[in-house]
Design a protein around this motif. Structure first.
Motif, PDB file in Angstrom:
ATOM      1  N   HIS A  71      52.691  41.876  27.134  1.00  0.00           N
ATOM      2  CA  HIS A  71      52.304  40.640  26.824  1.00  0.00           C
ATOM      3  C   HIS A  71      52.607  40.533  25.398  1.00  0.00           C
ATOM      4  O   HIS A  71      52.432  41.604  24.860  1.00  0.00           O
ATOM      5  CB  HIS A  71      50.821  40.324  26.857  1.00  0.00           C
ATOM      6  N   ASN A 100      40.502  35.068  27.037  1.00  0.00           N
ATOM      7  CA  ASN A 100      41.606  36.017  26.893  1.00  0.00           C
ATOM      8  C   ASN A 100      40.647  36.995  25.587  1.00  0.00           C
ATOM      9  O   ASN A 100      41.026  37.009  24.651  1.00  0.00           O
ATOM     10  CB  ASN A 100      42.671  35.634  25.895  1.00  0.00           C
ATOM     11  N   LEU A 343      54.211  36.795  29.238  1.00  0.00           N
ATOM     12  CA  LEU A 343      54.469  38.262  29.683  1.00  0.00           C
ATOM     13  C   LEU A 343      55.734  38.570  29.969  1.00  0.00           C
ATOM     14  O   LEU A 343      56.521  37.969  30.755  1.00  0.00           O
ATOM     15  CB  LEU A 343      53.476  38.288  31.067  1.00  0.00           C
ATOM     16  N   ALA A 368      48.963  38.797  36.955  1.00  0.00           N
ATOM     17  CA  ALA A 368      49.557  37.452  36.740  1.00  0.00           C
ATOM     18  C   ALA A 368      49.162  36.425  37.806  1.00  0.00           C
ATOM     19  O   ALA A 368      50.023  35.564  38.018  1.00  0.00           O
ATOM     20  CB  ALA A 368      50.889  37.505  36.540  1.00  0.00           C
ATOM     21  N   ARG A 369      48.003  36.483  38.168  1.00  0.00           N
ATOM     22  CA  ARG A 369      47.797  35.818  39.559  1.00  0.00           C
ATOM     23  C   ARG A 369      47.942  34.346  39.297  1.00  0.00           C
ATOM     24  O   ARG A 369      48.477  33.451  40.044  1.00  0.00           O
ATOM     25  CB  ARG A 369      46.190  35.905  40.024  1.00  0.00           C
ATOM     26  N   SER A 370      47.670  33.883  38.083  1.00  0.00           N
ATOM     27  CA  SER A 370      47.797  32.452  37.765  1.00  0.00           C
ATOM     28  C   SER A 370      49.338  31.957  38.057  1.00  0.00           C
ATOM     29  O   SER A 370      49.469  30.731  38.475  1.00  0.00           O
ATOM     30  CB  SER A 370      47.393  31.937  36.478  1.00  0.00           C
ATOM     31  N   HIS A 376      54.300  28.140  35.816  1.00  0.00           N
ATOM     32  CA  HIS A 376      54.534  28.936  34.636  1.00  0.00           C
ATOM     33  C   HIS A 376      56.057  28.817  34.200  1.00  0.00           C
ATOM     34  O   HIS A 376      56.855  29.665  35.313  1.00  0.00           O
ATOM     35  CB  HIS A 376      53.926  30.177  34.575  1.00  0.00           C
ATOM     36  N   SER A 424      51.158  33.098  29.226  1.00  0.00           N
ATOM     37  CA  SER A 424      50.118  34.033  29.771  1.00  0.00           C
ATOM     38  C   SER A 424      48.764  34.260  28.985  1.00  0.00           C
ATOM     39  O   SER A 424      48.251  35.267  29.101  1.00  0.00           O
ATOM     40  CB  SER A 424      50.865  35.421  30.027  1.00  0.00           C
ATOM     41  N   TYR A 427      43.346  33.744  30.833  1.00  0.00           N
ATOM     42  CA  TYR A 427      42.975  34.287  31.970  1.00  0.00           C
ATOM     43  C   TYR A 427      43.844  35.420  32.628  1.00  0.00           C
ATOM     44  O   TYR A 427      43.584  35.896  33.776  1.00  0.00           O
ATOM     45  CB  TYR A 427      42.677  33.274  33.276  1.00  0.00           C
ATOM     46  N   PHE A 428      44.977  35.525  32.039  1.00  0.00           N
ATOM     47  CA  PHE A 428      45.889  36.756  32.710  1.00  0.00           C
ATOM     48  C   PHE A 428      45.161  38.137  32.341  1.00  0.00           C
ATOM     49  O   PHE A 428      44.956  38.879  33.208  1.00  0.00           O
ATOM     50  CB  PHE A 428      47.396  36.975  31.990  1.00  0.00           C
ATOM     51  N   THR A 429      44.728  38.193  30.982  1.00  0.00           N
ATOM     52  CA  THR A 429      44.213  39.552  30.463  1.00  0.00           C
ATOM     53  C   THR A 429      42.483  39.731  31.316  1.00  0.00           C
ATOM     54  O   THR A 429      42.322  40.809  31.590  1.00  0.00           O
ATOM     55  CB  THR A 429      44.172  39.840  29.059  1.00  0.00           C
ATOM     56  N   ALA A 432      42.609  40.595  34.891  1.00  0.00           N
ATOM     57  CA  ALA A 432      43.685  41.853  35.282  1.00  0.00           C
ATOM     58  C   ALA A 432      42.942  42.857  35.869  1.00  0.00           C
ATOM     59  O   ALA A 432      41.878  43.110  35.487  1.00  0.00           O
ATOM     60  CB  ALA A 432      44.416  42.185  34.237  1.00  0.00           C
TER      61      ALA A 432
END
Lengths: 478, 478
Positions: A71, A100, A343, A368-370, A376, A424, A427-429, A432
């Motif tokens: 990231h 985050n 990311l 990286a589900r989003s 993105h 990213s 909600y990415f981190t 995770a």
């Protein structure tokens, strides 16, 4: 076996034909790097393909040097987003930690004037570790431990928001034991999230809870809180969110002479460059390999426009009644940090297939589900002038659900090539997991171009740090 | 506001009436504790409600002593499941690490004769740390790093399974550089997972890749691998999975005189007591609060029945052709560890609502997502004789998606009461994230009743261990 093969081929041929027709009707619109203050390197007259640059750094070079997945935070963007929310003097920002929760990022926001919106004992602990003053902390969430509530009451944090009467009663009982008055607020709902979240305005739950709380000697009701839940993009969305809150203020003032000194309008402002795939897009993507189109960023309120509109609306309502103006608490999450982070990932494997080459990335749904569920923007970090090719970009996990981009056009990829998944920062981190692969680090590029690690890349040793290993760990060469 | 309230009330009344009618048609069937070798405590003549017991331990006491949420492994069940898979002498078990990568659990399985099926460099590293001999390691997955492949080739692990021709070529090139012959296998597909996973049998990809690999001087093709993907529950499922593989063996033998010495039939065997919610169940659950019914465990093959059936089928096919028998590699994941673990959780908050009380648990989707999508039996850890009540059991995260059991009947709950979510031994720990709350520890109850930590509960300090904290961490009292 042969009949099966023919049937499969016929099906594929039909799908291919349909795909061509649909693809012409839905050409994919992309966003330019300038949307994120990125730019392509000036041509140096060399053979090398131009690289994508952030504050003088080639992102490709960062990926090479620090490894992928990684990231990268654009701190200047972070600062600009925050400044936007702070443009309206009545508004104060309490960043939604869960969006985050990287301590370095949180500390950066705090240094620039943001407070903390926390939803668990852990997040309250983290805010304390980061030195956030109690009056800049708001405590939400459906699962507040007694220990966390006691600390919050004793230190008079800005507000503890109760979701329902039972919670209000628990807070009151704890305050009584401590011989304190707890600074509380009511979390209310008007058609968005329900269930465990908040007191219904329409069904009179909020009015009943307020009447009860106002009479309790150990509660000081300072605040009214509402989180829309559904995303806010337009002035109409914002007005629709604020109107029932202001109506409740008017009712409560008429009935009890009570007004919130803190009007907390929650979060929910969208990221301009991100959009949930709708059902039609999803079907085109998965069945026909039609790449999605970017949303038009101009259709989403900027942080500055949002905070100013909120202030105008609230101030007009209060001033027309001659009431003293409240503080407006904003709890932005995605809109504050979402587009300030990207990311970086790398192509590990390529498999030729029809209609799309499968490219296996070192980033998948575990980190990286989003990107699977939302638009993105994706950039190659070097602008090769190769012909464009259709790809299906999948993650490294041994599962077919691990697909990030079912269809996306890119200049022909080589093994090892690097890409950036934009936005990213929300909600990415926090979402995770360390599913078979370590989690990426978080590298910040500060406005002056300085680089610092905010979170180190997870190591294999980190992944078993809490484990009782039955054998003494060897020192391995890798 | 009032009209809205009336409409809402009318809608609720209609839904309530429908719910009553539907609920009568779909009474929820539960499974008894004996399904997991658990039993209710014998009445001691005391006032205390009987507690749920595992190997002489009251689970409630473990929850009180070690805190919640907490995974508890029943090692006797683990051993019994493994022994089932080992009953057929031709079959050897390679446990799917990704299903539950707790080193203590993996070591326990290895001590009892299981090998390792790994899908990443990290998992290969972990197998080495645990002392698994190379000939008991199978390397799968779509994202094998060069470093991991080099180690696997140099140490002649049991098999490296290639998903496609490009990967086979990469392995061959690495083997050539190392001056070695790589022990490889072909991963093939017959209608299950496709895309990046495996060579299609029907489209001739597998045959072409085999012909290519057999000619390469640096490849030794030892194995044929196929993972069904869809769950296997019955003999018909298993036969349907094996038939195309055996047909391919016959073809390859006829064409090249080649047979796999390792026939790897993958995983996919289901957990008898777990079932994905189908669309109708999901609708009843979410719209009408109708609790789901347990699957009938007798309808799923036991590990022993599965391995014996696989052996019979393969042996009959090989023997009728006078071929030497292969080793049958099994890669069980969920069927080996799924029902040998449970997640203890606690009620943090209760909110009265219609038609179900909302109970907020300290376990939510961040550590137990599967319980939202599948049937997982739920037990209170104390058998109170209170009247039964309908609950919606939600997690602690501030999001409406954090609902584990949309509807479930339980004896009336009190704050702080403990529950067990059964069958948490597959994908609960590997999928878990530290979303606003620390991850649970893993406590093993060994067959002799001894208790040991396999993984410590995550601490707040662990959650920021990789972070650059801008302030020196204070020593806090909690």
């Amino acid at each position: 076996m042969k009949i099966l093969a023919y049937r499969q081929q016929a099906k594929e041929a039909l799908r291919y034909w349909l795909r061509q027709r649909i693809a012409r009707r839905y050409p994919a619109q992309h966003l330019p790097p300038a949307q994120w203050h990125l730019a392509w390197e000036e041509k140096q007259g060399t053979e090398q393909a131009p690289r994508l640059m952030l504050q003088g750094h080639a992102l490709h070079a960062l990926a090479e040097r620090y490894g992928t997945p990684l990231h990268v935070v654009n701190a200047a963007q972070l600062q600009a987003n925050l400044a936007g929310f702070q443009q309206a003097p009545l508004c104060r920002v309490y960043y939604s930690y869960k969006t985050n929760p990287i301590p370095g990022l949180l500390a950066y926001l705090h240094q620039h004037g943001a407070g903390a919106e926390v939803i668990s004992e852990y997040e309250l602990w983290l805010a304390r570790q980061l030195g956030v003053p109690p009056e800049r902390i708001i405590f939400n969430g459906p699962a507040k431990s007694d220990r966390a509530l006691r600390w919050a009451i004793e230190h008079s944090i800005q507000a503890i928001h109760a979701n329902h009467l039972e919670e209000l009663q628990r807070i009151a009982a704890l305050a009584q034991t401590l011989g304190k008055r707890a600074r509380v607020g009511l979390r209310v709902t008007h058609g968005g999230w329900q269930g465990q979240f908040g007191l219904s305005l329409a069904q009179g739950e909020a009015a009943a809870a307020l009447a009860w709380a106002l009479k309790h000697p150990h509660l000081e009701v300072v605040s009214l809180h509402c989180h829309r839940g559904f995303l806010i993009r337009t002035l109409e969305d914002l007005d629709g969110h604020l109107a029932p809150l202001l109506a409740f203020c008017a009712e409560s003032h008429a009935q009890h002479g009570w007004l919130p000194t803190l009007l907390d309008i929650g979060g929910s402002l969208a990221i301009p460059s991100v959009e949930e795939h709708d059902a039609a897009t999803t079907r085109r993507l998965w069945t026909f390999y039609i790449p999605p189109s970017a949303p038009n960023p101009a259709l989403t309120l900027s942080p500055a426009a949002y905070s100013q509109a909120a202030q105008s609306k609230v101030a007009a309502f209060y001033q027309s009644r001659g009431w003293p103006l409240p503080e407006i608490a904003l709890e932005p999450g995605r809109a504050l940090t979402g587009n300030a982070q990207m990311l970086l990932t790398r192509v590990l494997e390529l498999r030729h297939a029809q209609p799309a080459i499968h490219a296996v990335l070192d980033a998948g749904i575990s980190i990286a589900r989003s990107a699977r569920e939302q638009f993105h923007q994706l950039f190659p970090l070097q602008a090769h002038s190769r012909p464009t090719q259709l790809y299906r970009l999948v993650g490294p996990i041994c599962h077919p659900g691990d697909t990030l981009y079912p269809a996306w056009n890119l200049p022909q990829l080589a093994l090892g090539e690097t890409l950036a998944i934009m936005d990213s920062g929300a909600y990415f981190t926090s979402d995770a997991s360390s599913f078979a692969f370590p989690q990426p680090g978080v590298l910040a590029v500060l406005p002056d171009g300085e680089i610092c690690w905010w979170r180190q890349t997870e190591t294999y040793q980190d992944m078993v740090a809490a484990d009782s290993l039955p054998l003494p760990p060897e020192t391995l060469s890798w």
